[in-house]
Each structure stands twice: as structure tokens, then as C-alpha cells.
Motif scaffolding. Sequence first.
Motif: not given
Length: 516
Positions: A354-355, A358, A361-362, A377, A380-381, A387, A480, A489, A493
Motif C-alpha cells: 500500500a505504501t 502511494k 503516485d508521488l 507518506l 500518513e499510513k 477510510e 501532497s 486530504k 482524514d
Amino acid sequence: MRKIYIFDTTLRDGEQSPGVNLNMQEKVEIALQLEKLGVDRIEAGFPAASPGDLAGVNAVARAVKNASIIGLARSREQDIDAVHEALKGAQDPCIHLFLATSPIHRKHKLRMEKEQVLATAEAAIRYAKKYFDKIEFSPEDAGRTELDFLCEVTAMAIRAGATVVNIPDTVGYLNPSEFGNIFKTLKENVVGIEKIQLSAHCHDDLGMATANALAAVLNGADQIEGTINGIGERAGNTSLEEVVMALETRQDFFQAKSSLVLGEIARTSRLVSKLTGMVVPGNKAIVGANAFAHESGIHQDGMLKEKTTYEIMSPETIGLKDSKLVLGKHSGRHAFREKLVDMGYDMNDELLNATFAKFKDLADKKKNVTDEDIRALIEEKLIETPEVFVLDTMQLSYGNQSVPTATIRVTTIEGGTAEEAAVGNGSVDAIYKAIDKVTQEDVELEDYSIKSVTQGKDALGEVHVVLRQGDYSVQGRGVSTDILEASAKAYIDAINRLIEKRKSPARNSRDNVTLI
Ligand SMILES: CC(=O)SCCNC(=O)CCNC(=O)[C@H](O)C(C)(C)COP(=O)(O)OP(=O)(O)OC[C@H]1O[C@@H](n2cnc3c(N)ncnc32)[C@H](O)[C@@H]1OP(=O)(O)O
Ligand SMILES: CC(C)C(=O)C(=O)O
Ligand SMILES: [Mg+2]
């Protein structure tokens, strides 16, 4: 193993780079570093060029003890006198005389016939002999000189007393096969050639300086001339670190070696770059910032398993600490996991995946993903809140003369989507009002803060918000490259946490991540 002598001309031909001007202290600082690097010969300047250059050469001559110091001179008595003056105090002085021999230079520059060239050079060598035991002679533009005339000039230089004959490809015109052939021809045809050393001096106009220098080695050259970082007139000179590392790495092929202290290469390169102001390109062989850096996943995986898969030399050899695995959009999971372990995180596969998603994406949005980016990142996770709402799309209409309007679409935990628009006093206000509507939550924004967590124009922005709803107060965090997206976000969150808090206020959310 045959020794190749290294003649460094960073302080003379290197200083001929447009825009470079080294003062006396700078010349001495570089010369002392070249001495540590173990170069055999240092050409410190052209004393007849100016009183400053004469003083600079003299300062180097007095400071350096373990290398021969050389001054350049045209084939003219006043230039030779200037070198004599400049090299007073040198332990091992040598003069470098030159005169062009190619038809183009003879006709247009010197306006001399072949016989005049021979006579002028011979007179200069004989004059210099009064002062110097060691004399190097260069037929300038040898690369474009008729081969039979070059043999004649070389024979004359040997007879007159030169100890080294240097063959310059002054304008970087030749290819390795042609340049190598000059050395072969001289070796086979010039009487007395065994009494002197043959040297190669190449320029990089066609990007062949290193290849040409190595071709000279293969054909009997005893000495290679060049500069640190390959600086010099126009496209520069042979880059000494390239030649030396090629000899080192391919000893099996060249059967020749320099006596340089290889561990001083990186330091010398940095010093020359700093004092000349000539930045070393990232992709420069041996000393570029990327020379031992790997970004792509397949290469990084290979490097982690066995460095020799993608490195033919080790960075430690030239005095660097280690290779770099640079995380970017081409990186893979192996390197990402390694990085996380280095940074003190140990994740199970699910969270790693999952990380990693992300991170990809970054990396698509950002050139360099730094440690701080990754930390942001991950953290945040780490706060594992279900969610309930996830930001899907955000559209914003903004003008300094119009009312900001935001349209927010979210996906919900049930898999549906919802969309709402709102106007506000500013962009963030409009976004937050639209989120209130789409989540149907009635909250109060108690605090909002924004900071840049990484460097540069494409830095990550981190937004923190504190929301209150009755007795509940929650924090939210969003990261971001776009601060408005980070704001949305963070707000969503916080709303997700609020919903969770209403259900189970004491939940420990750090179960599936271990901080080592
Ligand atoms: C390939 C190389 O890298 S060679 C080294 C190049 N480096 C430099 O030129 C930097 C230092 N040079 C200087 O400071 C100046 O050019 C000086 C002080 C040497 C000479 O300056 P000036 O006297 O004003 O002459 P200028 O540079 O304009 O012209 C060069 C003169 O030297 C002559 N010349 C060129 N090379 C040589 C040589 N090897 N031997 C004898 N004369 C030469 C030219 O034909 C010209 O002569 P002319 O005046 O009779 O036409
Ligand atoms: C002075 C000579 C050797 C030179 O720099 C050249 O020809 O490039
Ligand atoms: Mg040159």
C-alpha cells in the motif's frame, strides 16, 4: 605492469576554459591536491602570459615537492626566460615548448614553411637546454600534421635534446585508430625514439579524448596529458580520472597502470570544480553525481543482490562512501523495502504494498523522492483509520475578482461516490464547505496549519487541521505536492477519524507497522 606517467594540465590547459581564472592561492591549493593524488607532472601555467601567471607557477614550484613542475612556452626566447624565472625553487623543473606543425597552422597562423618550423623549434629546444635538463616538445596540431613531417619534427626534437615528445590532437579531430597509428608510426620509424618518452595530449571536440588517449597507450605512449574533470579549451581535454580508471578497471586489456592514489580522485574533482566554478555534469563518467547512482528497479534489485551486476568499479576506489540507490518512479519494491529498513521501518507485505503504491503516485509527480517525503507518506499510513471517505476528484474555480467555488467528489467505504459543490471566502474555505456537504458532517475548524516537508518547488506540502464536533476533537493530516489537495486530504482524514472516534474512542491504530 607498464607504468603510464600522468601529466596534469588542469592549471594550464584547464585554466584556458572560457571563464576560468585561478589566482595564486587557488593554483597552489589545487597543485597540493594533485600532489596528494600522485600525479607525476603538473603543468602549472604559461609564465609569459602575465606576471600573475608567472607568480602562480612560481608559487606552485615552491610548494610542491613530489611532482615535476612544468611551465609552457612558445618557441621564443622571452617565453623560455619566463619559464626559467617561474620555475626557480622547483625540485624537479621541466619546460614544455611548443610550435605548430600542421599545414593549416603553418600557412595561416605562423606563416612559416616547414624548414622554418624545424629551425625555430630546434633553436628553442637548444636555447632551453641552457636552463633545463627536462624538456618536453609539442608539435601543436600534430593530429592534422603530415605523418612524414611529424616523424621529421620528432627526430629533430630528439637530436636537439627533448626528453619527452608530446603529440597533441589540438582540435580533437582524430579518431582512436588514426591517433594510435601516429604512435605506432613514430615508434617504428623515428631514429632515437627509444631515448625519449612519447606523450599524448587530446581534446574532446568530438567526444573522443579518452578513447584517443587510450589508443595512444595501446600503441606505446608513455605519458597521458589531461585535466581533472576534463576541463579545458572548448570541449575540454582528456579527463584524467577517466583514463586512469579505464587503465585500472581494464588492466587485463591495457596491461598498463598509472601510480595515482585513486582514493583521492573524488576529492580532487570536487576541489577543481569548486575553485574553477565549472560544475561537473551529473552523468560525467567516474566523478559525476550519478556515476554510482542507480534508479531503476531492475538495476537496484541487481545491486542489492550483488553490486557487480551493475557496477564495474566500486565508489570506494575513488574515495566515495558508497553507491546510491535513488528512489524514483523507476524503482521497485526491493529497493523500497531496503530504504524503509534503512530508515527504521519494518512493514508487513500488505502495508508495504500500500505504501509502495502511494510512493509510485508521488514519484510520478516529483523528480526526487527524499527520505522526508517517504517518512511523510509512511506516517500518513501509520494512523490506520478506516477510510469512510476518500477524496476522489477536486475541482476549483478561482479568480481574484470572483467567488471561489469548489466541487468535491468522494468515494465512500461502501463503494459509492458522492459529489457536492460550494462557494467560500477563499479556496480552502470553499473546499471545506464542499466536504462538509458531501460528508454530511457538521464540524468546526479549530486549527489549520501548512508547512513544506521537503525542499524545492515540487516539495510536498503537509497540512494539519484540528476539527471539533461537540465533545470530540480530532486531528487530520494530508500530504501532497499540491497544497489545496493536501488541505482537502487533511480535512477528510480528520472527518474519518471523527467518525471512528465516535464509534471506538480508544482504538490503537499502529498494529501492523513496527518501528525498529
Ligand atoms: C594549443 C594551446 O593550448 S597553445 C597555448 C595557448 N595558451 C595561450 O595562448 C594563453 C597565453 N597566451 C597569452 O597570454 C598571449 O597569447 C601571449 C602573451 C603568449 C602572446 O601575446 P601577444 O604577443 O599579444 O600575441 P598574440 O597572442 O596576439 O599572438 C600570438 C603570436 O605568437 C605566435 N605564436 C603562436 N604560437 C607560437 C609558438 N609556439 N612559438 C612561437 N610563436 C608562436 C603567433 O604566430 C603570433 O605571432 P605574431 O604576433 O608574430 O603574429
Ligand atoms: C600546448 C599544446 C600541447 C596544447 O595544449 C595543444 O596542442 O592542445
Ligand atoms: Mg591543449
